[in-house]
Design an enzyme around this catalytic site. Structure first.
Site, short mmCIF file in Angstrom:
data_model
loop_
_atom_site.label_atom_id
_atom_site.label_comp_id
_atom_site.label_asym_id
_atom_site.label_seq_id
_atom_site.Cartn_x
_atom_site.Cartn_y
_atom_site.Cartn_z
N ASP A 232 -20.62 2.99 -6.46
CA ASP A 232 -20.93 1.86 -7.53
C ASP A 232 -22.37 1.68 -7.57
O ASP A 232 -23.00 0.94 -6.69
CB ASP A 232 -20.25 0.66 -7.14
CG ASP A 232 -20.36 -0.54 -8.14
OD1 ASP A 232 -19.30 -0.56 -8.92
OD2 ASP A 232 -20.99 -1.28 -8.18
N TYR B 29 -29.74 -2.79 -10.02
CA TYR B 29 -29.79 -2.31 -8.46
C TYR B 29 -31.02 -1.41 -8.29
O TYR B 29 -31.60 -1.37 -7.34
CB TYR B 29 -28.46 -1.66 -8.03
CG TYR B 29 -27.20 -2.50 -8.22
CD1 TYR B 29 -27.30 -3.53 -8.58
CD2 TYR B 29 -26.31 -1.54 -7.74
CE1 TYR B 29 -25.99 -4.32 -8.65
CE2 TYR B 29 -24.88 -2.41 -7.92
CZ TYR B 29 -24.87 -3.54 -8.36
OH TYR B 29 -23.64 -4.18 -8.39
N LYS C 276 -23.37 -0.12 -14.83
CA LYS C 276 -23.28 -1.55 -15.53
C LYS C 276 -24.28 -1.72 -16.45
O LYS C 276 -25.64 -1.54 -15.93
CB LYS C 276 -22.99 -2.50 -14.50
CG LYS C 276 -21.82 -2.29 -13.47
CD LYS C 276 -21.90 -3.31 -12.63
CE LYS C 276 -21.06 -3.05 -11.29
NZ LYS C 276 -22.01 -2.45 -10.13
N HIS D 218 -21.85 -5.83 -17.24
CA HIS D 218 -21.94 -6.68 -15.80
C HIS D 218 -21.68 -8.04 -15.78
O HIS D 218 -21.08 -8.54 -14.53
CB HIS D 218 -23.57 -6.57 -15.30
CG HIS D 218 -23.88 -6.27 -13.92
ND1 HIS D 218 -24.79 -5.56 -13.39
CD2 HIS D 218 -23.28 -7.00 -12.88
CE1 HIS D 218 -24.63 -5.69 -12.10
NE2 HIS D 218 -23.90 -6.54 -11.80
P1 NDP Z 1 -20.14 -6.76 1.11
O1 NDP Z 1 -19.07 -7.86 0.84
O2 NDP Z 1 -19.51 -5.25 0.66
O3 NDP Z 1 -20.84 -6.92 2.27
C1 NDP Z 1 -22.04 -6.24 2.48
C2 NDP Z 1 -22.78 -6.89 3.94
O4 NDP Z 1 -21.41 -6.69 4.87
C3 NDP Z 1 -23.75 -6.22 4.35
O5 NDP Z 1 -24.54 -7.42 4.86
C4 NDP Z 1 -23.35 -5.37 5.27
O6 NDP Z 1 -24.50 -5.30 6.41
C5 NDP Z 1 -22.18 -6.06 5.97
N1 NDP Z 1 -21.40 -5.06 6.28
C6 NDP Z 1 -20.78 -3.98 5.84
N2 NDP Z 1 -19.70 -3.31 6.45
C7 NDP Z 1 -19.76 -4.06 7.65
C8 NDP Z 1 -18.98 -3.84 8.79
N3 NDP Z 1 -18.19 -2.84 8.94
N4 NDP Z 1 -19.06 -4.70 9.87
C9 NDP Z 1 -19.88 -5.77 9.95
N5 NDP Z 1 -20.73 -6.06 8.71
C10 NDP Z 1 -20.66 -5.09 7.71
O7 NDP Z 1 -21.30 -7.31 -0.11
P2 NDP Z 1 -21.93 -6.56 -1.79
O8 NDP Z 1 -22.46 -7.89 -2.20
O9 NDP Z 1 -22.91 -5.62 -0.87
O10 NDP Z 1 -20.70 -6.14 -2.48
C11 NDP Z 1 -20.44 -4.86 -2.17
C12 NDP Z 1 -20.62 -4.05 -3.72
O11 NDP Z 1 -20.09 -4.73 -4.80
C13 NDP Z 1 -22.16 -4.01 -4.01
O12 NDP Z 1 -22.98 -3.05 -3.17
C14 NDP Z 1 -22.21 -3.60 -5.27
O13 NDP Z 1 -21.80 -2.32 -5.38
C15 NDP Z 1 -21.13 -4.57 -6.01
N6 NDP Z 1 -21.34 -5.83 -6.35
C16 NDP Z 1 -21.06 -6.08 -7.88
C17 NDP Z 1 -21.54 -7.43 -8.22
C18 NDP Z 1 -21.19 -7.55 -9.77
O14 NDP Z 1 -21.74 -8.56 -10.37
N7 NDP Z 1 -20.38 -6.88 -10.43
C19 NDP Z 1 -22.08 -8.47 -7.71
C20 NDP Z 1 -22.30 -8.21 -6.17
C21 NDP Z 1 -21.90 -7.02 -5.55
P3 NDP Z 1 -25.29 -3.89 6.31
O15 NDP Z 1 -25.91 -3.51 4.79
O16 NDP Z 1 -26.42 -4.25 7.27
O17 NDP Z 1 -24.64 -2.61 6.92
#
Ligand code: NDP
Length: 277
Positions: free
Chosen positions: A50, A55, A80, A113
């Site tokens: 995604d 991004y 998006k 988006h």
């Molecule tokens: P997430 O809810 O996926 O959380 C990501 C965070 O959680 C990071 O800080 C990561 O740390 C941590 N994390 C991930 N896996 C673990 C684990 N197994 N144990 C402990 N901590 C963990 O948040 P996102 O905001 O990144 O959302 C996911 C995806 O959704 C985005 O990457 C994007 O593709 C999409 N998105 C879409 C949006 C929209 O408007 N359409 C808005 C926001 C997101 P670390 O990276 O340090 O491993």
């Protein structure tokens, strides 16, 4: 080297396509790391990436798709159109630019988006996406951050429903009404920030459930999404977490677990309300 995991099951979309239920999210994955981490994800068993124009990593994501030891049709790529490009011509141009950056012939899924009600151009963007699908430059079209009334307007004005709505969704914000609305119209609901950006993971209740199932709190939350039928795209920055997050298809939560997680609902958002952006 650890064995790859079984890929996530594919769910059907209302246009006849199928989509892996769990994918790798790349928001805030720097362009310098994105190709390596996407290839890591594909190696471990992910089949879905995604990204978005916002991004700044579409080139790297596309490179991973081209370099993966995997036929293109086995991988599912979403991008998006960013909110500044809402509008008919601007969306068509933005799509061309995204596809060029990705270096792909066809995109699997393209989303609006954000609706951005203040500029009121999302129906025009939707007409552009319908055209792109007719031209077979994108296989499936959908939306992100749309409330019920934004979706209803698309349907009323164009007769075409999105196949998917990607929204903020996690135990604090389970989006029960929106999920019901989507389901009644054969629209898949996809969870962004499925772990509430990692912030929900410190909850003692999740630690207890993790102990009960011999899993991690992140796996409990991701399994909760799977039990609800959500599509889900967690982001992680290390190979260990990328693997951990896909490894949720060989255990189940029971009704008591689901009821316990439901008590975490607080309505708290980590992002903005789509009506006010
Ligand atoms: P997430 O809810 O996926 O959380 C990501 C965070 O959680 C990071 O800080 C990561 O740390 C941590 N994390 C991930 N896996 C673990 C684990 N197994 N144990 C402990 N901590 C963990 O948040 P996102 O905001 O990144 O959302 C996911 C995806 O959704 C985005 O990457 C994007 O593709 C999409 N998105 C879409 C949006 C929209 O408007 N359409 C808005 C926001 C997101 P670390 O990276 O340090 O491993």
């Amino acid at each position: 080297m650890p064995q790859p995991l079984t890929p996530a099951p594919r769910l059907s979309l209302d246009d006849g396509a199928t989509i892996p239920q769990l994918g790798y999210g790349t928001y805030k994955v720097p362009s310098t790391d994105a190709a390596r981490l996407c290839l890591e994800a594909i190696d471990v068993g992910y089949r879905r990436l995604d990204t978005a124009a916002l991004y700044g990593n579409e080139e790297a994501v596309g490179r991973a798709v081209r370099e993966a030891a995997m036929p293109r049709e086995e991988l599912f790529v979403t991008s998006k159109v960013w909110k500044d490009d809402n509008g008919y011509d601007t969306t068509l141009r933005a799509f061309d630019q995204s596809l060029a950056r990705l270096g792909l012939d066809v995109l699997d899924l393209y989303l609006i988006h954000w609706p951005v009600p203040s500029t009121d151009r999302y129906v025009d963007s939707w007409r552009a996406l319908i055209r792109l699908r007719e031209e077979q430059r994108v296989r499936s079209i959908g939306v992100s951050n749309f409330h019920e009334h934004h979706i209803q307007r698309l349907i009323d004005e164009t007769g075409v429903a999105p196949v998917l709505n990607q929204v903020e969704l996690h135990p604090w914000l389970p989006q029960t009404a929106l999920r019901g609305f989507d389901e009644a119209r054969d629209i898949r609901t996809e969870a962004w920030s499925p772990l509430a950006r990692g912030r929900v993971l410190g909850t003692p209740l999740l630690d207890d459930l993790a102990d009960k199932h011999g899993r991690t709190p992140a796996q409990i939350v991701l399994r909760w999404h799977i039990e609800l039928g959500n599509l889900v795209i967690p982001k992680a920055s290390s190979p260990e977490r990328i693997r951990e997050n896909l490894d949720v298809f060989d255990f189940a939560l029971d009704a008591d677990d689901m009821a316990a997680i439901a008590t975490l609902e607080s309505g708290e958002r980590t992002g903005r309300d789509p009506d006010h952006d």
